[in-house]
Structures are given as C-alpha cells and as structure tokens.
Design a protein around this motif. Structure first.
Motif, PDB file in Angstrom:
ATOM      1  N   THR A  44     -10.772  25.399  25.576  1.00  0.00           N
ATOM      2  CA  THR A  44     -10.588  25.236  27.021  1.00  0.00           C
ATOM      3  C   THR A  44     -10.474  26.559  27.779  1.00  0.00           C
ATOM      4  OG1 THR A  44      -8.145  25.092  27.114  1.00  0.00           O
ATOM      5  CG2 THR A  44      -9.363  23.055  26.615  1.00  0.00           C
ATOM      6  N   CYS A  45     -10.799  27.665  27.151  1.00  0.00           N
ATOM      7  CA  CYS A  45     -10.673  28.960  27.833  1.00  0.00           C
ATOM      8  C   CYS A  45     -12.050  29.542  28.163  1.00  0.00           C
ATOM      9  CB  CYS A  45      -9.846  29.916  26.979  1.00  0.00           C
ATOM     10  SG  CYS A  45      -8.123  29.401  26.797  1.00  0.00           S
ATOM     11  N   SER A  46     -12.107  30.835  28.467  1.00  0.00           N
ATOM     12  CA  SER A  46     -13.342  31.518  28.838  1.00  0.00           C
ATOM     13  C   SER A  46     -13.105  33.010  28.693  1.00  0.00           C
ATOM     14  CB  SER A  46     -13.718  31.185  30.293  1.00  0.00           C
ATOM     15  OG  SER A  46     -12.748  31.720  31.185  1.00  0.00           O
ATOM     16  N   ARG A  69     -19.685  27.994  23.560  1.00  0.00           N
ATOM     17  CA  ARG A  69     -20.559  26.974  24.139  1.00  0.00           C
ATOM     18  C   ARG A  69     -19.738  25.831  24.753  1.00  0.00           C
ATOM     19  NH1 ARG A  69     -24.408  24.315  20.068  1.00  0.00           N
ATOM     20  NH2 ARG A  69     -25.033  26.484  19.732  1.00  0.00           N
ATOM     21  N   GLY A  70     -20.165  25.381  25.923  1.00  0.00           N
ATOM     22  CA  GLY A  70     -19.426  24.345  26.635  1.00  0.00           C
ATOM     23  C   GLY A  70     -18.228  24.875  27.402  1.00  0.00           C
ATOM     24  N   HIS A  71     -18.062  26.180  27.436  1.00  0.00           N
ATOM     25  CA  HIS A  71     -16.964  26.810  28.166  1.00  0.00           C
ATOM     26  C   HIS A  71     -17.537  27.874  29.108  1.00  0.00           C
ATOM     27  CE1 HIS A  71     -14.944  25.246  24.551  1.00  0.00           C
ATOM     28  NE2 HIS A  71     -13.797  25.341  25.200  1.00  0.00           N
ATOM     29  N   GLY A  72     -16.820  28.144  30.190  1.00  0.00           N
ATOM     30  CA  GLY A  72     -17.218  29.210  31.095  1.00  0.00           C
ATOM     31  C   GLY A  72     -18.656  29.071  31.547  1.00  0.00           C
ATOM     32  N   ARG A  73     -19.424  30.159  31.397  1.00  0.00           N
ATOM     33  CA  ARG A  73     -20.818  30.173  31.850  1.00  0.00           C
ATOM     34  C   ARG A  73     -21.818  29.981  30.720  1.00  0.00           C
ATOM     35  NH1 ARG A  73     -20.469  35.405  35.720  1.00  0.00           N
ATOM     36  NH2 ARG A  73     -18.603  35.773  34.443  1.00  0.00           N
ATOM     37  N   GLN A 214     -16.456  18.449  27.771  1.00  0.00           N
ATOM     38  CA  GLN A 214     -16.488  19.481  26.739  1.00  0.00           C
ATOM     39  C   GLN A 214     -15.113  19.673  26.100  1.00  0.00           C
ATOM     40  OE1 GLN A 214     -18.513  20.151  29.747  1.00  0.00           O
ATOM     41  NE2 GLN A 214     -19.998  19.203  28.365  1.00  0.00           N
ATOM     42  N   ARG A 215     -14.077  19.566  26.923  1.00  0.00           N
ATOM     43  CA  ARG A 215     -12.713  19.687  26.386  1.00  0.00           C
ATOM     44  C   ARG A 215     -12.468  18.632  25.316  1.00  0.00           C
ATOM     45  NH1 ARG A 215      -9.729  18.279  30.801  1.00  0.00           N
ATOM     46  NH2 ARG A 215      -9.189  16.248  29.946  1.00  0.00           N
ATOM     47  N   ALA A 216     -12.847  17.393  25.599  1.00  0.00           N
ATOM     48  CA  ALA A 216     -12.619  16.306  24.646  1.00  0.00           C
ATOM     49  C   ALA A 216     -13.497  16.439  23.407  1.00  0.00           C
ATOM     50  CB  ALA A 216     -12.884  14.961  25.332  1.00  0.00           C
TER      51      ALA A 216
END
Length: 323
Positions: A44-46, A69-73, A214-216
């Motif tokens: 859940t971070c970036s 992948r799936g986080h931030g940009r 993405q978190r889940a």
C-alpha cells in the motif's frame, strides 16, 4: 536535523518493462557517480514512502526507488497471474538490469513487502550478480497471519485474530477520506506510540493513495506468504531491522530471519517503533544502509550519467524525464 515528509524531486524518472510487460515506475536521486542503493517499498505504499530516507542518503549515494506494480505510478496487473512474489521478483530484476551502471553491485533495501520481494528474487543470477548487500526492514518470510498483533492476543482467540487479520489484508472496502479518526487508526496499527502527528498524517496520505482493488489483491498474496526456502538462500551480507512495537511483522520475524540468513551481519531492534520504521526513524535506517555500503558496496568505474545510453538499451527502458 528537522525531518521533511514532502516528496523529493527526482534527478530523473523512467519506466522499466517487466517480464510480463508491466511498466514499473522508477525514480533516481542523488549522485550519478555514487554507490547505488535500491529501495523497494511495502504493501500500500509508493516511492513517496522513502522521502525522509532519500533526503539523508542523496548527498553520497545514487538512490533508486521504484513503485511496486499496482502501487504509485506503476501499472496495475491486468489479471490474477500478475500478482504474486514471482512477479515482484521479475520487477526488481528488471529494475536492476536497467538502472544501475553495468558491473555495479547495489545495496538492496526492502521494507515489508519490499523485503519479501528481495527474498523472492534472490535465486536469480541477474539479481545476485548486482547485489552487494541487503537490508530487510520490518518484514517477514511467512506465517504473517499467525503473528500479526493489530488485534491484541489478550483480547481474542487465535482463530479470531487470524480471521480479523486476514480480513484486514484482503478487504476491498474504500478507506474513505483522511480524517482525525483515520489518522489515529493508522497510527495505532502501523506506528509506535511515540509517533508524531506529522508521521501519522504522512502514513495515512500514502496508504490512502493505494487503490482498493490492488490493496486487496496484494493482501491475498501476503496472507499465504511462504518464503522460508528463499530467505535461507539469501547468501549476501544481510542486515535485519525492526521496531519493537511492530504489530504487522512483529520482532519474532526479524529474530527468526537473523537465525536462518546465511550471512546475517546484524539485527537492529528500534525501541518503541512500529511497522513504518523508515518514516518513524529514517536516521536509524539510513545509518544501517551507510554501514552496509561502506563495508560491501563498490561503485562502478563507469558513471552512467547519460540518459540516452540507458534508453538505448532496448525495450526494457522508456525514459520520461531528467531533472
């Protein structure tokens, strides 16, 4: 030193393309000719998560941070096969092949899921040949549900704790707006008791930016994590760091990893800190990184300051911006 929790301006940004075609956002900071440090953030971070540590290292190091992948940009996987420790390893491998100068070995730093990424990737020649040393911060190699302490053991049965913690990981419910109550909830779950309001607000800001889907999906990966075999094969100088009040990956994980790592060079337990150690005490994290670099990292004699040279390596890299 007064800490800042604002984003650091990258010297350059780029995307690398992972094995399955997923585009991974990468940012580079600091000296182009310094020893390389590669930062892998957690669930859940970036890259923003690393801002306080980047500020402390940029004067002496070539600091490379990327969005999982799936986080931030970075792009989100399109299918379920795009989630898992193997594809996290693919992404790290792509970053190491594309960004640090040829022949240089970097210090790899992984926080939480970032540490798990390093464990998963380490059997690969392209990763081992580019790694000087590793820091595993606030992480574990498996059995997360059985040890997590967000729901205190004294108030619940083991079954209830496992059920609650799994739901915490896999829930797709939106987090909603950042409020004083949500900041307190994050502070309780992932920070130590002495965390500041600024640290709580910064943590909430980062986690709220992660999309629920993405978190889940990554939470489901963490719920069944098993990297015990991989960590036992992590045969480079490796330091372990944990906050003594970490509820998500309690210190029992750090102590177990220190026992099984073939070349553990130190276990640092930070009194009273929670899960977000690079936010709560970036100086301590940066100090361990500096010690690893001083002992084990040697910068390449070839300075890769030419952005066009990197972009010219082929389809693996798509240049975006140089500061």
């Amino acid at each position: 030193m007064t800490l800042s929790y604002e984003a650091v301006t990258a010297r350059r940004t780029l995307h690398v393309v992972s094995a399955d075609g997923t585009r991974v956002h990468v940012e580079e900071f600091g000296r182009a000719d310094g020893p390389a440090v590669v930062l892998a953030h957690g669930w859940t971070c970036s890259t923003l998560f690393w801002a306080p540590v980047i500020r402390l290292l940029s004067s002496d190091f070539r600091v490379i941070a990327y969005d999982q992948r799936g986080h931030g940009r970075s792009a989100a996987p399109l299918t379920r096969t795009g989630y898992g420790t193997a594809v996290l390893a693919d992404d790290l491998e792509a970053v190491l092949e594309a960004v640090p100068p040829e022949g240089e070995r970097a210090v790899l730093v992984g926080h939480s899921m970032g540490g798990m990424t390093i464990m998963a990737a380490f059997g690969r020649a392209a990763v081992t040949s580019r790694t000087a040393a590793v820091l595993l911060a606030s992480t574990g190699s498996g059995r997360l549900l059985g040890s997590t302490e967000v729901l205190p053991p004294r108030f619940s049965s083991r079954w209830l704790r496992r059920f609650f913690h799994r739901q915490l990981l896999v829930s797709r419910l939106p987090l909603g707006p950042i409020t004083p109550m949500s900041r307190k909830a994050f502070a309780y779950g992932v920070l130590g008791a002495a965390a500041t309001r600024e640290q709580a607000a910064f943590t909430a800001r980062i986690v709220h930016a992660c999309k629920a889907r993405q978190r889940a999906a990554w939470g489901r990966v963490l719920a069944v994590l098993d990297l015990d075999t991989e960590i036992a094969a992590l045969d480079v100088p490796t330091a372990v760091l944990v906050g003594t009040h970490d509820k998500l990956t309690p210190k029992v994980h750090a102590r177990e990893m220190a026992k099984v790592l073939p070349r553990c060079v130190g276990l640092t337990e930070l009194p009273g800190l929670g899960h977000m150690t690079p936010i709560e005490d970036p100086e301590a994290v940066a100090s361990v990184i500096r010690e690893l670099a001083a002992a084990h990292a040697v910068p390449s004699t070839e300075v890769d300051a030419d952005v066009d040279a990197v972009a010219g390596q082929g389809d693996a890299v798509v240049e975006e911006k140089s500061a």
